[in-house]
Motif scaffolding. Structure first.
Motif, short mmCIF file in Angstrom:
data_model
loop_
_atom_site.label_atom_id
_atom_site.label_comp_id
_atom_site.label_asym_id
_atom_site.label_seq_id
_atom_site.Cartn_x
_atom_site.Cartn_y
_atom_site.Cartn_z
N GLN A 1 -17.64 0.01 -10.05
CA GLN A 1 -16.38 -0.57 -10.54
C GLN A 1 -15.33 0.48 -10.86
OE1 GLN A 1 -19.34 -1.69 -11.74
NE2 GLN A 1 -19.37 -3.79 -10.96
N GLU A 2 -15.76 1.73 -10.97
CA GLU A 2 -14.78 2.76 -11.29
C GLU A 2 -13.89 3.09 -10.10
OE1 GLU A 2 -18.41 4.71 -9.62
OE2 GLU A 2 -17.99 3.20 -11.17
N GLU A 3 -14.30 2.63 -8.91
CA GLU A 3 -13.49 2.89 -7.72
C GLU A 3 -12.33 1.89 -7.64
OE1 GLU A 3 -14.02 5.38 -5.77
OE2 GLU A 3 -15.91 6.03 -6.67
N GLY A 4 -11.32 2.27 -6.84
CA GLY A 4 -10.17 1.39 -6.62
C GLY A 4 -9.74 1.46 -5.17
N LEU A 5 -8.86 0.59 -4.77
CA LEU A 5 -8.37 0.57 -3.40
C LEU A 5 -7.24 1.58 -3.23
CD1 LEU A 5 -8.22 -3.24 -2.55
CD2 LEU A 5 -10.02 -1.62 -2.02
N VAL A 6 -7.29 2.30 -2.10
CA VAL A 6 -6.20 3.21 -1.76
C VAL A 6 -5.02 2.38 -1.30
CG1 VAL A 6 -5.46 5.10 -0.27
CG2 VAL A 6 -7.81 5.04 -1.13
N GLU A 7 -3.85 2.63 -1.86
CA GLU A 7 -2.67 1.85 -1.52
C GLU A 7 -2.09 2.33 -0.19
OE1 GLU A 7 -0.24 2.29 -4.93
OE2 GLU A 7 -1.34 0.80 -6.11
N GLU A 8 -2.00 1.38 0.79
CA GLU A 8 -1.57 1.71 2.14
C GLU A 8 -0.04 1.85 2.22
OE1 GLU A 8 -3.61 2.25 4.58
OE2 GLU A 8 -5.49 1.62 3.67
N ASN A 9 0.41 2.35 3.40
CA ASN A 9 1.84 2.56 3.60
C ASN A 9 2.58 1.25 3.90
OD1 ASN A 9 1.65 5.33 3.22
ND2 ASN A 9 1.09 5.69 5.35
N PHE A 10 1.92 0.34 4.66
CA PHE A 10 2.56 -0.94 4.95
C PHE A 10 2.82 -1.69 3.66
CE2 PHE A 10 0.41 -0.22 9.08
CZ PHE A 10 1.53 -0.31 9.90
N ARG A 11 3.98 -2.33 3.55
CA ARG A 11 4.34 -3.00 2.31
C ARG A 11 3.35 -4.11 1.97
NH1 ARG A 11 9.95 -6.14 2.03
NH2 ARG A 11 8.76 -7.52 3.40
N PHE B 1 0.18 -4.40 2.91
CA PHE B 1 -1.10 -3.84 2.48
C PHE B 1 -0.97 -3.18 1.12
CE2 PHE B 1 -2.17 -4.20 7.00
CZ PHE B 1 -3.48 -4.65 6.91
N TYR B 2 0.19 -2.58 0.86
CA TYR B 2 0.42 -1.96 -0.45
C TYR B 2 0.36 -3.03 -1.54
CZ TYR B 2 2.90 0.36 -4.26
OH TYR B 2 3.25 0.87 -5.48
N ASN B 3 1.04 -4.18 -1.30
CA ASN B 3 1.01 -5.26 -2.29
C ASN B 3 -0.39 -5.82 -2.46
OD1 ASN B 3 3.78 -4.99 -2.60
ND2 ASN B 3 4.26 -6.60 -1.11
N SER C 1 -6.47 -0.33 8.76
CA SER C 1 -6.21 -0.56 7.33
C SER C 1 -7.18 -1.58 6.77
CB SER C 1 -4.77 -1.04 7.14
OG SER C 1 -3.84 -0.05 7.55
N PHE C 2 -7.44 -2.64 7.54
CA PHE C 2 -8.41 -3.65 7.09
C PHE C 2 -9.82 -3.05 6.97
CE2 PHE C 2 -5.59 -7.30 8.29
CZ PHE C 2 -5.68 -7.94 7.07
N ARG C 3 -10.18 -2.19 7.91
CA ARG C 3 -11.51 -1.57 7.85
C ARG C 3 -11.65 -0.68 6.61
NH1 ARG C 3 -13.05 0.30 14.06
NH2 ARG C 3 -13.60 -1.80 14.84
N ARG C 4 -10.60 0.13 6.33
CA ARG C 4 -10.66 0.97 5.14
C ARG C 4 -10.75 0.12 3.87
NH1 ARG C 4 -6.82 4.09 7.97
NH2 ARG C 4 -5.10 3.02 6.88
N MET C 5 -9.95 -0.96 3.85
CA MET C 5 -9.98 -1.84 2.69
C MET C 5 -11.35 -2.50 2.54
SD MET C 5 -7.33 -4.91 1.74
CE MET C 5 -5.97 -3.75 1.68
N GLN C 6 -11.95 -2.93 3.67
CA GLN C 6 -13.26 -3.56 3.63
C GLN C 6 -14.31 -2.59 3.13
OE1 GLN C 6 -14.09 -6.88 4.35
NE2 GLN C 6 -15.99 -6.19 3.37
#
Length: 453
Positions: free
Chosen positions: A195-205, A207-209, A179-184
């Motif tokens: 800037q048009e991109e955004g973070l994919v919201e993960e399943n863990f609460r 990481f989601y927050n 999850s950290f690697r995807r976020m990084q």
């Protein structure tokens, strides 16, 4: 709960079950003794009938893997499955309490046995009569074997638990790392300028927050960037318009070799008017920059707000009288607050001037002052054309105008309300507007009486 605690829990539960089972069997024996009579259970004088009764007692003792003693009301031992103490007396603290009808809890005899005392009650009368006692000495051999087995298996269970914990921890660590690697990777893409991109919201609460917070920051950055671009565009347009007008006027004069004095004076007056307008825009821009709530310094002092408003209304009244606009001041009480007098005067002046500028001829402007124990309130109400509902959120933005043509006719730069809002925010206050087209507008300011820096 630890493994040792669990073993103790199951051991106690097994003992409790053993006690309940013994009490239930002894209760059955108690009823039989009352029905058959004590003489049938006296091992010192056996008969044919008593032999069968004694056999039942011995059979119960065998089932319990222990010993049964029957005691009459005189504490005399009538029966003992060990056949040792028949005819003797057994007087102890427990037997005395039990004979008096008190409940006696079981007690341990060494590590292998429990002693349980149950009264023999004759319930045929209204008041139960205690005829004697049953003392059962119960073996804990099975319970102790179970405990020993569980303790023997404790190390194995602990090892299995540690292995399962390690496996689970490794799996969770791998999921968190991925999850950290995807976020990084997503943050690297955004940092590269997408800037048009955004973070994919993960399943863990968590990481989601975290992803949601990053997305809010990114969206806020986009809004600030759009505001900056719009501000630059508006500033360029507002500064360019007077310069373009002056250039056109100057070129017109240059193209005419013999210009009449009257026309020359008219053109020069127009040029002066455009220069004044340019100067006003620059002045307001500089004021707005100085008013930045993160940088500005306030000169806080105790100010009588009543006097401040009276001075402002005297200054603006001549302008209003030319158009037949009546200005009224209503003060509910004397208000003294800790404010920056110069900056607050500028903010209130902008509101009152706007109420006059955008009002109808022969209209009215009502200014009121009130306070409670914590805040003071200034309300500016006019009878002008009003503000459309879809524009009320944007009127405090820089260079925003509801009616651009009328704003330029009245000499507005589109920065007055932005300056006013910044001054109010610097004082930890708030400003809101209520307006309806054709019915005028009402601006309400709320500022703390005591400044909190």
């Amino acid at each position: 709960m630890g493994i040792s605690s669990q073993i103790n829990y199951y051991e106690k539960k097994a003992i409790d079950q053993r006690v309940r089972y013994t009490q239930k069997q002894c209760a059955v024996l108690s009823n039989q003794i009352v029905n058959n009579g004590f003489r049938n259970y006296n091992m010192s004088s056996l008969s044919g009938e008593s032999g069968a009764s004694i056999f039942e007692v011995e059979q119960l003792a065998n089932n319990l893997e222990g010993r049964i003693l029957l005691i009459d009301s005189h504490f005399k031992i009538l029966a003992d499955t060990y056949n040792r103490n028949c005819g003797k007396y057994l007087v102890t603290k427990e037997t005395i309490h039990a004979m008096n009808g008190e409940k006696v809890s079981y007690r341990y005899i060494g590590d292998q046995y429990l002693q349980i005392i149950l009264p023999i009650e004759d319930k045929s009368s209204e008041k139960p009569d205690i005829r004697g006692l049953i003392i059962a000495v119960v073996s804990l051999h099975n319970c102790n074997e179970m405990s020993e087995y569980l303790y023997d298996q404790r190390d194995n269970l602990l090892g299995i638990f540690i292995i399962i914990t390690i496996i689970f921890s490794v799996l969770v660590a791998l999921l968190i790392r991925n999850s950290f690697r995807r976020m990084q990777n997503e943050l690297d893409i955004i940092a590269a300028g997408h800037q048009e991109e955004g973070l994919v919201e993960e399943n863990f609460r968590e990481f989601y927050n975290l992803s949601s917070t990053f997305n809010k920051i990114i969206n806020r950055y986009k809004e600030l960037e759009n505001t900056r671009q719009e501000f630059v565009s508006n500033v360029s347009h507002e500064l360019k318009t007077p310069i373009t007008s002056m250039k056109i006027l100057a070129d017109s004069l240059l193209m005419q070799p013999d210009v009449p004095v009257e026309l020359y004076e008219e053109f020069m007056n127009d040029i002066v008017h455009e220069i004044d307008r340019e100067n006003q825009i620059i002045t307001d821009l500089l004021t707005l920059v100085k008013m930045d709530k993160t940088q500005a310094n306030l000169n806080i002092s105790s100010v009588k707000i009543n006097d401040l408003l009276e001075v402002l209304l005297k200054r603006i009244s001549p302008i209003a009288e030319k158009r037949g606009i009546k200005i009224r001041l209503e003060t509910m009480r004397e208000v003294i607050a800790e404010v920056d007098e110069v900056k607050l005067s500028l903010a209130c002046n902008n509101l009152i001037e706007n109420a006059v500028k955008y009002n109808d001829d022969n209209g009215s402007v009502d200014v009121s002052l009130n306070a409670d124990h914590k805040f003071f309130y200034i309300r500016v109400k006019d009878t002008g054309c009003g503000i459309p509902e879809d524009c009320q959120e944007q009127i405090f933005e820089r260079f925003y105008r509801v009616d651009k043509a009328r704003s330029r006719e009245t000499g507005g730069t589109g920065l007055g309300l932005a300056i006013t809002r910044n001054v109010i925010l610097m004082h930890k206050g708030s400003i809101r507007v209520h307006s309806k087209e054709g019915e005028g507008s009402t601006f309400i300011i709320r500022i703390p009486l005591n400044y909190i820096g």
